[in-house]
Write a protein that holds these residues in place. Structure first.
Motif, PDB file in Angstrom:
ATOM      1  N   LYS A  93       0.900  -1.321  -0.102  1.00  0.00           N
ATOM      2  CA  LYS A  93      -0.252  -0.402  -0.162  1.00  0.00           C
ATOM      3  C   LYS A  93       0.754   1.145   0.253  1.00  0.00           C
ATOM      4  CE  LYS A  93      -0.477  -0.298   5.384  1.00  0.00           C
ATOM      5  NZ  LYS A  93      -1.352  -0.604   6.184  1.00  0.00           N
ATOM      6  N   LYS A  94       0.022   2.149  -0.312  1.00  0.00           N
ATOM      7  CA  LYS A  94       1.396   3.416  -0.915  1.00  0.00           C
ATOM      8  C   LYS A  94       0.993   4.361   0.433  1.00  0.00           C
ATOM      9  CE  LYS A  94       3.137   6.489  -4.622  1.00  0.00           C
ATOM     10  NZ  LYS A  94       3.331   7.068  -5.565  1.00  0.00           N
ATOM     11  N   ILE A  95       2.505   4.836   1.012  1.00  0.00           N
ATOM     12  CA  ILE A  95       1.841   5.618   1.776  1.00  0.00           C
ATOM     13  C   ILE A  95       3.232   7.215   1.250  1.00  0.00           C
ATOM     14  CG2 ILE A  95       2.297   6.794   3.993  1.00  0.00           C
ATOM     15  CD1 ILE A  95       2.049   3.445   4.822  1.00  0.00           C
ATOM     16  N   GLY A  96       2.196   7.964   0.999  1.00  0.00           N
ATOM     17  CA  GLY A  96       2.909   9.134   0.561  1.00  0.00           C
ATOM     18  C   GLY A  96       4.348   8.676  -0.258  1.00  0.00           C
ATOM     19  N   ASN A  97       5.532   8.829  -0.741  1.00  0.00           N
ATOM     20  CA  ASN A  97       6.194   8.443  -1.693  1.00  0.00           C
ATOM     21  C   ASN A  97       6.194   6.915  -1.044  1.00  0.00           C
ATOM     22  OD1 ASN A  97       8.157   9.468   0.077  1.00  0.00           O
ATOM     23  ND2 ASN A  97       9.223  10.283  -1.307  1.00  0.00           N
ATOM     24  N   GLN A  98       6.495   6.667  -0.060  1.00  0.00           N
ATOM     25  CA  GLN A  98       6.924   5.160   0.272  1.00  0.00           C
ATOM     26  C   GLN A  98       5.892   4.179  -0.377  1.00  0.00           C
ATOM     27  OE1 GLN A  98       8.904   6.485   3.888  1.00  0.00           O
ATOM     28  NE2 GLN A  98      10.784   5.641   2.955  1.00  0.00           N
ATOM     29  N   TYR A  99       5.970   2.840  -0.018  1.00  0.00           N
ATOM     30  CA  TYR A  99       5.572   1.744  -0.102  1.00  0.00           C
ATOM     31  C   TYR A  99       5.008   0.201   1.057  1.00  0.00           C
ATOM     32  CZ  TYR A  99       5.347   3.059  -5.013  1.00  0.00           C
ATOM     33  OH  TYR A  99       5.448   4.001  -5.933  1.00  0.00           O
ATOM     34  N   GLN A 100       4.688  -0.058   1.594  1.00  0.00           N
ATOM     35  CA  GLN A 100       4.314  -0.903   3.015  1.00  0.00           C
ATOM     36  C   GLN A 100       3.770  -2.308   2.682  1.00  0.00           C
ATOM     37  OE1 GLN A 100       2.263   0.937   6.766  1.00  0.00           O
ATOM     38  NE2 GLN A 100       4.066  -0.236   7.879  1.00  0.00           N
TER      39      GLN A 100
END
Length: 272
Positions: free
Chosen positions: A174-181
């Motif tokens: 899942k995308k969180i800002g410009n990162q991925y969790q």
């Protein structure tokens, strides 16, 4: 603050003795000297000798030192052909010879920031058949406590996931800002621990494994420590268990612990 070559070599010897990592003279002077000086400044040391004295008796400071000198360069699906070998050849074989109520245990040592462990989990989930039949236990260990913290969080940059197909990104992240969790289902499927592979007693307490991935670690060790680690892995593997090494790594030919075999595109080492 200046740190002499003699002092650096003294610290290098300590590091090699305790975690197996050898740092050559060039890297010691060009890379690690700066890292060690930064560590001294961060912890308000004015001289090397007091820092070194505290490293010997302070576990927390020692851990900071290990974190500073370990290498954590990895990404998802690195050397992907080995994951293909795992699900196409090794898991089907293990499924035949292991009792159905017994989980298939897979260890990643070292696991760095977790990409390898999650990649293995994704491959097993995507294969789909054996995850429905039986349990799997996936464990990642690393000496770097900062790396393990990041692995547990499961948050990665665009660069870390750049080799993943789009449908895998959409399914497992899942995308969180410009990162991925990584999704919760994936994080709950794996576990991580701070462990020093040179600590034989702690390694033994981890239990027995069907498969061990240890990729691109032995290249940082000398011949003596390589043999020690390979013996530890051998003792941790169940009969007919498998060891994966990095593409540039080989088991010394006169170390008769494993049988090298080719499965798919991978050379793997089997305990018999």
């Amino acid at each position: 603050m200046d740190v002499s070559t003699q002092q650096l070599k003294k610290l290098r010897d300590f590091i090699q003795t305790h975690i197996g990592v050898f740092i050559d003279d060039e890297k010691l002077d060009n890379i690690y000297k700066r890292k060690i000086k930064e560590l001294l400044v961060k912890n308000n040391y004015r001289d090397f000798d007091s820092f070194y004295r505290d490293v010997l008796r302070n576990q927390s400071l020692r851990q900071e030192l290990y974190n500073a000198v370990t290498v954590n360069e990895t990404y998802f699906f690195r050397e992907e052909y080995q994951f293909k070998t795992l699900v196409k050849y090794i898991i089907p074989e293990l499924d035949k010879i292991r009792p159905p109520t017994e989980p298939i245990n897979i260890l990643s040592a070292p696991c760095s920031t977790g990409e390898e462990v999650y990649s293995i989990a994704i491959y097993i989930m995507e294969e789909g058949h054996y995850i429905k039949k039986r349990d799997f236990m996936l464990l990642g260990i690393d000496i770097d406590s900062d790396a393990i913290k990041k692995a547990k969080q499961g948050i990665y940059s665009e660069r870390s996931i750049s080799k993943l197909p789009q449908h895998i990104k959409e399914k497992y992240f899942k995308k969180i800002g410009n990162q991925y969790q990584v999704i919760d289902q994936l994080r709950k499927a794996v576990s991580f621990k701070v462990v020093n592979v040179m600590d034989k007693h702690t390694m033994k307490r981890l239990g027995k494994f069907d498969v061990i991935f240890s990729r691109n670690m032995l290249i940082y060790f000398n011949e003596i420590h390589r043999r020690e680690i390979l013996s530890t892995f051998y003792n941790m593997l169940k009969p007919n268990g498998y060891l994966f090494l990095g593409h540039a790594e080989r088991i010394p030919p006169n170390l008769k612990l494993f049988k090298q075999i080719k499965l798919g595109e991978s050379f793997v080492y089997k305990k018999e």
